[in-house]
Design a protein around this motif. Structure first.
Motif, PDB file in Angstrom:
ATOM      1  N   CYS A 143       2.851   5.375 -14.052  1.00 22.02           N
ATOM      2  CA  CYS A 143       4.068   5.026 -13.318  1.00 22.02           C
ATOM      3  C   CYS A 143       5.020   4.276 -14.227  1.00 22.02           C
ATOM      4  O   CYS A 143       4.642   3.748 -15.280  1.00 22.02           O
ATOM      5  N   GLU A 144       6.265   4.254 -13.809  1.00 26.03           N
ATOM      6  CA  GLU A 144       7.261   3.366 -14.397  1.00 26.03           C
ATOM      7  C   GLU A 144       7.234   2.119 -13.499  1.00 26.03           C
ATOM      8  O   GLU A 144       7.957   2.046 -12.505  1.00 26.03           O
ATOM      9  N   PHE A 145       6.368   1.178 -13.847  1.00 28.17           N
ATOM     10  CA  PHE A 145       6.012   0.103 -12.934  1.00 28.17           C
ATOM     11  C   PHE A 145       7.226  -0.721 -12.496  1.00 28.17           C
ATOM     12  O   PHE A 145       7.341  -1.106 -11.327  1.00 28.17           O
ATOM     13  N   ALA A 146       8.136  -1.013 -13.421  1.00 29.39           N
ATOM     14  CA  ALA A 146       9.291  -1.847 -13.090  1.00 29.39           C
ATOM     15  C   ALA A 146      10.111  -1.223 -11.966  1.00 29.39           C
ATOM     16  O   ALA A 146      10.602  -1.923 -11.075  1.00 29.39           O
TER      17      ALA A 146
ATOM     18  N   LEU B  56       9.144  -2.274  -4.145  1.00 32.75           N
ATOM     19  CA  LEU B  56       8.496  -3.175  -3.193  1.00 32.75           C
ATOM     20  C   LEU B  56       9.444  -4.290  -2.763  1.00 32.75           C
ATOM     21  O   LEU B  56       9.565  -4.596  -1.572  1.00 32.75           O
ATOM     22  N   SER B  57      10.118  -4.904  -3.721  1.00 29.68           N
ATOM     23  CA  SER B  57      11.044  -5.991  -3.386  1.00 29.68           C
ATOM     24  C   SER B  57      12.133  -5.516  -2.445  1.00 29.68           C
ATOM     25  O   SER B  57      12.494  -6.214  -1.481  1.00 29.68           O
ATOM     26  N   MET B  58      12.661  -4.331  -2.691  1.00 29.48           N
ATOM     27  CA  MET B  58      13.752  -3.827  -1.859  1.00 29.48           C
ATOM     28  C   MET B  58      13.255  -3.425  -0.470  1.00 29.48           C
ATOM     29  O   MET B  58      13.923  -3.689   0.538  1.00 29.48           O
ATOM     30  N   TYR B  59      12.080  -2.800  -0.385  1.00 29.59           N
ATOM     31  CA  TYR B  59      11.546  -2.420   0.918  1.00 29.59           C
ATOM     32  C   TYR B  59      11.367  -3.648   1.811  1.00 29.59           C
ATOM     33  O   TYR B  59      11.694  -3.623   2.997  1.00 29.59           O
ATOM     34  N   LEU B  60      10.841  -4.725   1.238  1.00 26.02           N
ATOM     35  CA  LEU B  60      10.566  -5.911   2.034  1.00 26.02           C
ATOM     36  C   LEU B  60      11.846  -6.573   2.533  1.00 26.02           C
ATOM     37  O   LEU B  60      11.957  -6.896   3.716  1.00 26.02           O
ATOM     38  N   ILE B  61      12.796  -6.785   1.646  1.00 24.19           N
ATOM     39  CA  ILE B  61      14.018  -7.470   2.072  1.00 24.19           C
ATOM     40  C   ILE B  61      14.849  -6.555   2.969  1.00 24.19           C
ATOM     41  O   ILE B  61      15.518  -7.028   3.905  1.00 24.19           O
TER      42      ILE B  61
ATOM     43  N   MET C  35       3.970 -11.207  -4.320  1.00 23.67           N
ATOM     44  CA  MET C  35       3.286 -11.094  -5.603  1.00 23.67           C
ATOM     45  C   MET C  35       1.773 -11.239  -5.440  1.00 23.67           C
ATOM     46  O   MET C  35       0.986 -10.493  -6.041  1.00 23.67           O
ATOM     47  N   ARG C  36       1.352 -12.188  -4.608  1.00 27.76           N
ATOM     48  CA  ARG C  36      -0.085 -12.405  -4.398  1.00 27.76           C
ATOM     49  C   ARG C  36      -0.739 -11.176  -3.784  1.00 27.76           C
ATOM     50  O   ARG C  36      -1.816 -10.731  -4.233  1.00 27.76           O
ATOM     51  N   LEU C  37      -0.117 -10.591  -2.763  1.00 26.24           N
ATOM     52  CA  LEU C  37      -0.710  -9.437  -2.092  1.00 26.24           C
ATOM     53  C   LEU C  37      -0.710  -8.203  -2.991  1.00 26.24           C
ATOM     54  O   LEU C  37      -1.654  -7.402  -2.958  1.00 26.24           O
ATOM     55  N   LEU C  38       0.322  -8.045  -3.808  1.00 29.45           N
ATOM     56  CA  LEU C  38       0.345  -6.923  -4.745  1.00 29.45           C
ATOM     57  C   LEU C  38      -0.778  -7.068  -5.768  1.00 29.45           C
ATOM     58  O   LEU C  38      -1.513  -6.102  -6.042  1.00 29.45           O
ATOM     59  N   LEU C  39      -0.937  -8.252  -6.343  1.00 29.50           N
ATOM     60  CA  LEU C  39      -2.009  -8.465  -7.317  1.00 29.50           C
ATOM     61  C   LEU C  39      -3.378  -8.260  -6.680  1.00 29.50           C
ATOM     62  O   LEU C  39      -4.276  -7.656  -7.284  1.00 29.50           O
ATOM     63  N   LYS C  40      -3.556  -8.751  -5.460  1.00 29.04           N
ATOM     64  CA  LYS C  40      -4.836  -8.581  -4.757  1.00 29.04           C
ATOM     65  C   LYS C  40      -5.156  -7.103  -4.576  1.00 29.04           C
ATOM     66  O   LYS C  40      -6.293  -6.658  -4.838  1.00 29.04           O
ATOM     67  N   GLU C  41      -4.176  -6.326  -4.153  1.00 29.26           N
ATOM     68  CA  GLU C  41      -4.402  -4.894  -3.939  1.00 29.26           C
ATOM     69  C   GLU C  41      -4.678  -4.183  -5.263  1.00 29.26           C
ATOM     70  O   GLU C  41      -5.553  -3.298  -5.339  1.00 29.26           O
ATOM     71  N   LEU C  42      -3.948  -4.559  -6.307  1.00 31.58           N
ATOM     72  CA  LEU C  42      -4.175  -3.941  -7.616  1.00 31.58           C
ATOM     73  C   LEU C  42      -5.566  -4.263  -8.146  1.00 31.58           C
ATOM     74  O   LEU C  42      -6.239  -3.395  -8.715  1.00 31.58           O
TER      75      LEU C  42
ATOM     76  N   ARG D 201       0.835  -1.216   0.000  1.00 31.86           N
ATOM     77  CA  ARG D 201       0.000   0.000   0.000  1.00 31.86           C
ATOM     78  C   ARG D 201       0.864   1.257   0.000  1.00 31.86           C
ATOM     79  O   ARG D 201       0.533   2.238  -0.686  1.00 31.86           O
ATOM     80  N   ASP D 202       1.962   1.236   0.747  1.00 30.50           N
ATOM     81  CA  ASP D 202       2.859   2.402   0.770  1.00 30.50           C
ATOM     82  C   ASP D 202       3.409   2.694  -0.625  1.00 30.50           C
ATOM     83  O   ASP D 202       3.467   3.858  -1.059  1.00 30.50           O
ATOM     84  N   VAL D 203       3.818   1.627  -1.328  1.00 31.23           N
ATOM     85  CA  VAL D 203       4.387   1.802  -2.664  1.00 31.23           C
ATOM     86  C   VAL D 203       3.328   2.309  -3.634  1.00 31.23           C
ATOM     87  O   VAL D 203       3.583   3.233  -4.431  1.00 31.23           O
ATOM     88  N   LEU D 204       2.134   1.740  -3.592  1.00 26.73           N
ATOM     89  CA  LEU D 204       1.072   2.171  -4.508  1.00 26.73           C
ATOM     90  C   LEU D 204       0.581   3.576  -4.171  1.00 26.73           C
ATOM     91  O   LEU D 204       0.216   4.345  -5.076  1.00 26.73           O
ATOM     92  N   ASP D 205       0.587   3.931  -2.895  1.00 25.26           N
ATOM     93  CA  ASP D 205       0.129   5.267  -2.492  1.00 25.26           C
ATOM     94  C   ASP D 205       1.085   6.366  -2.954  1.00 25.26           C
ATOM     95  O   ASP D 205       0.699   7.542  -3.004  1.00 25.26           O
ATOM     96  N   ARG D 206       2.320   6.015  -3.299  1.00 26.79           N
ATOM     97  CA  ARG D 206       3.285   6.995  -3.794  1.00 26.79           C
ATOM     98  C   ARG D 206       2.993   7.411  -5.234  1.00 26.79           C
ATOM     99  O   ARG D 206       3.529   8.419  -5.707  1.00 26.79           O
ATOM    100  N   LEU D 207       2.170   6.627  -5.948  1.00 29.09           N
ATOM    101  CA  LEU D 207       1.948   6.877  -7.366  1.00 29.09           C
ATOM    102  C   LEU D 207       1.069   8.105  -7.565  1.00 29.09           C
ATOM    103  O   LEU D 207       0.254   8.453  -6.701  1.00 29.09           O
TER     104      LEU D 207
END
Length: 392
Positions: free
Chosen positions: A135-138, A145-150, A351-358, A123-129
């Protein structure tokens, strides 16, 4: 395949960025499933392109070692300095011992406990858009998102996540090891110092307190393993971006998910198979052996082309069809055997949670510019993916 195309073109990053490596792999699976490549700037190696051969090599670490490197490196760069010291570049029993030091952070239970944290990061990442969803999705979504989590798991405070993201992007863009980025390495040396003085509940603290055969890990081992784990986020981000591109290109599959969110776990597996973001993985033969009628000598390098294995017609019906309902789907995108991806459960959850939110936020997804694939033989996926996430 045209007569102008040969297996040797697989080592050209431009083929992976602008051409069709699948045309080459398809021909090789049929005509040369185990193929010898002569030495060039890269060392000589054997290509393996069929699912069964790739899986067999993954599952036989006694014959096919990871210790001498898991990626093709130009000869003039010498051996990988992480050999025998990191999760990726170690063999049993040391690999299992290193894995035990950090495994609790990536277990099914740990990922389940992190689900709310992961969802908040999504949600934090998507709320920045921007409000219009462009957006430049990649970069803006998948990579961040990948970097924030790890980063959170490793022990990087939330206020430093953006710095970590910027530094790793600089290293990835330059095509250099993360260890070569001085700001990043200084940051982790400082973080190690802080955690030595005051351990907390994070991965760096676990590595600092971890022992193998009664001996603490060295600072070099800790730094290299942090680099190894952070580096894997590039694969994760590319898989997410590649999955979103696949859903844009196959809008019927996006609608299937919108109508049946219970299909999301299966969709994640198909995205992993379809994207196969780790393009190759290398092993070194420890003894003479035979694969598909070819004699491989001790010391020979063997390259496993994962995207080819995941399009093997003998294993996957209609392998070039993107199908979020595909079942069974025993892909090798996350490896197999001893080196099965440590972060597999986390990657699937993310990936599942990102797709669900999208799906909950977005009416439709549109391309709004040209897509550029990364120029690499090590990883694959969109380097640039301009999208418009049209809000509901």
């Amino acid at each position: 395949m045209t007569t102008a195309v040969t297996p040797e073109v697989l080592t050209d990053p431009e083929l992976h960025a602008h051409g069709d490596p699948h045309e080459v792999w398809r021909w090789m699976r049929r005509h040369a499933p185990v193929h010898r490549h002569p030495a060039t700037a890269l060392p000589a190696f054997w290509s393996m392109t069929r699912y069964d051969d790739v899986r067999a090599v993954y599952r036989d670490p006694e014959t096919f070692s990871s210790r001498h490197g898991v990626l093709l490196r130009p000869v003039d760069r010498g051996v990988d300095p992480g050999g025998g010291l990191t999760l990726a570049l170690s063999d049993p029993p040391r690999h299992k011992q290193l894995r035990a030091v950090v495994a609790d952070w990536f277990s099914t239970r740990a990922v389940r406990d992190l689900e709310e944290t992961t969802l908040q990061a999504v949600r934090d990442v998507l709320d920045r858009l921007p409000a219009d969803g462009t957006c430049e999705f990649a970069h803006d979504v998948a990579g961040r998102l990948s970097m924030y989590l790890i980063g959170g798991i490793i022990g990087v405070p939330r206020h430093d996540h953006e710095r970590l993201f910027r530094w790793t992007n600089e290293a990835f863009a330059a095509g250099v090891s993360l260890a070569a980025h001085q700001d990043l390495m200084r940051y982790f040396i400082d973080l190690m110092g802080r955690r030595t003085a005051e351990p907390t509940d994070d991965l760096v603290s676990a590595l600092l307190g971890g022992t193998i055969d009664g001996e603490l890990l060295t600072e070099e081992e800790i730094l290299l393993n942090c680099e190894n784990i952070i580096g894997a986020t590039e694969n994760g981000g590319l898989a997410v971006a590649g999955g979103m591109l696949a859903l844009v290109q196959h809008p019927d599959e996006w609608r299937r998910l919108a109508e049946d969110p219970e299909a999301l776990p299966g969709a994640v597996e198909e995205i992993l198979r379809w994207t196969s973001s780790a393009t190759h993985s290398m092993r070194t033969a420890t003894r003479d052996c035979e694969v598909a009628g070819q004699t491989i000598a001790a010391g020979d390098r063997v390259v496993l082309w994962v995207p080819s294995a995941n399009r093997d017609e003998d294993v996957f019906p209609e392998p070039y069809r993107f199908d979020v309902g595909r079942s069974p789907n025993r892909h090798l995108a996350l490896g197999s055997g001893e080196h099965f991806c440590l972060g597999a459960t986390l990657a699937r959850s993310q990936m599942r949670l990102l797709l669900k939110e999208l799906l909950e936020r977005t009416a439709r997804i549109e391309l709004c510019g040209p897509v550029h694939r990364i120029s690499s033989i090590a990883v694959s996926g969109p380097e640039s993916l301009p999208l418009r996430l049209v809000p509901r």
